[in-house]
Design a protein around this motif. Structure first.
Motif, PDB file in Angstrom:
ATOM      1  N   GLU A 172       0.911  -1.038   0.081  1.00  0.00           N
ATOM      2  CA  GLU A 172      -0.488  -0.151  -0.066  1.00  0.00           C
ATOM      3  C   GLU A 172       1.206   1.153  -0.371  1.00  0.00           C
ATOM      4  O   GLU A 172       1.539   0.898   0.069  1.00  0.00           O
ATOM      5  CB  GLU A 172      -0.724   0.493   0.895  1.00  0.00           C
ATOM      6  CG  GLU A 172      -1.661  -1.325   1.050  1.00  0.00           C
ATOM      7  CD  GLU A 172      -2.739  -1.690   2.930  1.00  0.00           C
ATOM      8  OE1 GLU A 172      -3.433  -2.439   3.111  1.00  0.00           O
ATOM      9  OE2 GLU A 172      -1.584  -1.706   3.940  1.00  0.00           O
ATOM     10  N   GLY A 179     -11.318  -3.104  -9.168  1.00  0.00           N
ATOM     11  CA  GLY A 179      -9.708  -3.058  -8.689  1.00  0.00           C
ATOM     12  C   GLY A 179      -9.198  -4.227 -10.326  1.00  0.00           C
ATOM     13  O   GLY A 179     -10.419  -4.696 -11.126  1.00  0.00           O
ATOM     14  N   THR A 230      -3.275  -0.175 -12.188  1.00  0.00           N
ATOM     15  CA  THR A 230      -4.420   0.001 -11.060  1.00  0.00           C
ATOM     16  C   THR A 230      -4.172   1.597 -10.552  1.00  0.00           C
ATOM     17  O   THR A 230      -3.216   1.847 -11.133  1.00  0.00           O
ATOM     18  CB  THR A 230      -4.480  -1.252 -10.079  1.00  0.00           C
ATOM     19  OG1 THR A 230      -4.937  -0.845  -9.043  1.00  0.00           O
ATOM     20  CG2 THR A 230      -3.037  -1.624  -9.211  1.00  0.00           C
ATOM     21  N   SER A 263      -4.480   1.225  -7.487  1.00  0.00           N
ATOM     22  CA  SER A 263      -4.934   0.939  -5.557  1.00  0.00           C
ATOM     23  C   SER A 263      -2.539   1.399  -5.365  1.00  0.00           C
ATOM     24  O   SER A 263      -2.599   0.856  -3.862  1.00  0.00           O
ATOM     25  CB  SER A 263      -4.348  -0.936  -5.665  1.00  0.00           C
ATOM     26  OG  SER A 263      -6.145  -0.855  -6.085  1.00  0.00           O
ATOM     27  N   LYS A 264      -2.393   1.305  -6.281  1.00  0.00           N
ATOM     28  CA  LYS A 264      -0.513   1.230  -4.691  1.00  0.00           C
ATOM     29  C   LYS A 264       0.191   2.178  -5.503  1.00  0.00           C
ATOM     30  O   LYS A 264       0.176   3.426  -4.013  1.00  0.00           O
ATOM     31  CB  LYS A 264       0.766   0.476  -6.236  1.00  0.00           C
ATOM     32  CG  LYS A 264      -0.718  -0.987  -6.422  1.00  0.00           C
ATOM     33  CD  LYS A 264      -0.636  -1.895  -5.783  1.00  0.00           C
ATOM     34  CE  LYS A 264      -1.055  -2.978  -5.354  1.00  0.00           C
ATOM     35  NZ  LYS A 264      -1.550  -3.901  -3.891  1.00  0.00           N
ATOM     36  N   ALA A 321      -5.835   1.905  -2.641  1.00  0.00           N
ATOM     37  CA  ALA A 321      -6.471   0.278  -2.567  1.00  0.00           C
ATOM     38  C   ALA A 321      -7.672  -0.220  -2.379  1.00  0.00           C
ATOM     39  O   ALA A 321      -8.377  -0.642  -2.818  1.00  0.00           O
ATOM     40  CB  ALA A 321      -5.471  -0.230  -2.164  1.00  0.00           C
ATOM     41  N   ARG A 381     -10.931   0.500  -4.500  1.00  0.00           N
ATOM     42  CA  ARG A 381     -11.064  -1.289  -5.763  1.00  0.00           C
ATOM     43  C   ARG A 381     -11.404  -0.453  -6.591  1.00  0.00           C
ATOM     44  O   ARG A 381     -11.910  -0.194  -7.747  1.00  0.00           O
ATOM     45  CB  ARG A 381     -11.753  -1.445  -5.563  1.00  0.00           C
ATOM     46  CG  ARG A 381     -11.726  -2.338  -3.715  1.00  0.00           C
ATOM     47  CD  ARG A 381     -11.123  -2.718  -3.133  1.00  0.00           C
ATOM     48  NE  ARG A 381      -9.770  -3.516  -3.976  1.00  0.00           N
ATOM     49  CZ  ARG A 381      -8.886  -3.666  -4.885  1.00  0.00           C
ATOM     50  NH1 ARG A 381      -8.356  -2.794  -4.775  1.00  0.00           N
ATOM     51  NH2 ARG A 381      -8.375  -4.961  -5.812  1.00  0.00           N
ATOM     52  N   ALA A 428     -14.898   6.600  -6.090  1.00  0.00           N
ATOM     53  CA  ALA A 428     -13.613   6.192  -6.904  1.00  0.00           C
ATOM     54  C   ALA A 428     -13.204   6.200  -8.386  1.00  0.00           C
ATOM     55  O   ALA A 428     -12.194   7.236  -8.357  1.00  0.00           O
ATOM     56  CB  ALA A 428     -14.107   4.464  -6.292  1.00  0.00           C
TER      57      ALA A 428
END
Length: 360
Positions: A38, A89, A220, A222-223, A228, A231, A258
């Motif tokens: 993360e 995600g 993604t 997320s990183k 994260a 999603r 999101a």
């Protein structure tokens, strides 16, 4: 109720321990998770503000095709909006790629160890996962992959940079591989960590797509972008390749906050530059310090390190856990003396090294 036979073949996914669970289990006040790759900075302020604004309309369904985000990504990468698809995600995107293309007995090819979703989604569709070992240095073995392509091969997954090893494939060699695969095979390049790659003139899956190769690139938020918990992932490919995936994609696959956060995150250059610099400094610090402890640390183009600790990785995980630090043992990939460690803040990285010195 009787299970589907294919479901029985899928091992349960074991996620990294949550901070909340460890606090409760061990009665700890402070826990640091360096296991799930993360972003330790959290989301950018611009993304947080966009999320909060979007929450005011939480009673409304989101824009089903995520038009604003797709247009933003298309403009960023120089493709058309209809060549972008979003999902809940990257895992979700991987699942509907495989669901759209894999029939019973079709083969899906990849190197191992790598991201486990390729295997589980293939098994769910009745396909056959074909796993090829990584070559020396834990890099995808493109020649071995090519040698294992058969008439039944449908998809080849290249996780680049690879999870859990952090290694990348030479982009010239990857382009040669993509050009050599037969027409009945589609190459999917999973670039969940691509924003961390530093190589000069490194070509990505999107670059190959723009050159005319029929590849699918998955990415993604997320990183690198610290989203994260929301999603949100996406894929870029030709409209024709994406068409069956759009039929399977949930109508509202990406929620309203999101979408808003992702759009804002793409604009926050100050945040991404700060995170990149912090990650590189932390990575070099941890590599140097862990090598001084006698560990072998493999080159990483990601926000984590793949470490040969030369002892039982699960035992080391348990010892660190007692001190309130969560890392990821690689026993699930059958690498019992290896752990994957996410790059944290400067304070978290220093705490990890001091704790390792105490344990060792």
């Amino acid at each position: 109720m009787k299970w589907r036979e294919y479901v029985k073949q899928i091992a349960p996914y074991v996620p990294g321990k949550s901070i909340e669970a460890v606090k409760k289990e061990l009665n700890l006040e402070e826990v640091h998770r360096l296991a799930s790759n993360e972003n330790p900075l959290g989301a950018s302020k611009k993304a947080l503000a966009a999320m909060q604004s979007a929450m005011m309309e939480a009673h409304l369904y989101p824009d089903a095709p995520a038009t604003e985000l797709r247009e933003k990504l298309a403009s960023l990468f120089g493709v058309l909006p209809e060549q972008v698809i979003t999902g809940n995600g990257a895992d979700n995107v991987i699942s509907f790629v495989i669901s759209a293309y894999v029939n019973e007995s079709d083969e899906v090819l990849y190197c191992s160890p790598t991201f486990p979703a390729y295997r589980s989604s293939t098994l769910l569709m009745g396909g056959k996962p074909v796993e090829v070992p990584l070559k020396e240095g834990f890099v995808f073995d493109l020649e071995a992959l090519k040698a294992n392509i058969t008439d039944k091969t449908k998809l080849v997954f290249i996780c680049n940079p690879n999870n859990p090893t952090g290694t990348i494939v030479d982009s010239n060699a990857l382009e040669q591989f993509i050009g050599d695969v037969p027409e009945h095979v589609t190459v999917i390049i999973d670039e969940a960590y691509i924003e961390y790659v530093q190589e000069n003139n490194y070509e990505t899956g999107i670059d190959f797509f723009k050159k005319g190769y029929p590849v699918i690139t998955i990415r993604t938020f997320s990183k690198f972008y610290g989203l994260a918990g929301l999603r949100i992932g996406y894929a870029i490919a030709s409209k024709e390749i994406l068409e069956p995936m759009l039929r399977l994609r949930e109508p509202f696959a990406v929620n309203r906050p999101a979408i808003a956060a992702a759009v804002a995150a793409l604009d926050d250059k100050e945040y991404t530059e700060r995170h990149f610099k912090m990650n590189e400094e932390g990575k070099h610090f941890l590599k140097d310090e862990m090598e001084r402890l006698g560990f072998i640390v493999y080159p990483s183009s990601t926000n984590f390190l793949y470490v040969h600790v030369k002892r039982d990785g699960k035992k080391l995980f348990d010892e660190l856990l007692q001190k309130g630090i969560i890392v990821r043992p690689c026993t699930g990939w059958d690498y019992n003396e290896y752990v994957r460690i996410s790059i944290g803040t400067k304070e978290q990285n220093e705490l990890l090294i001091e704790t390792l010195k105490t344990i060792l």
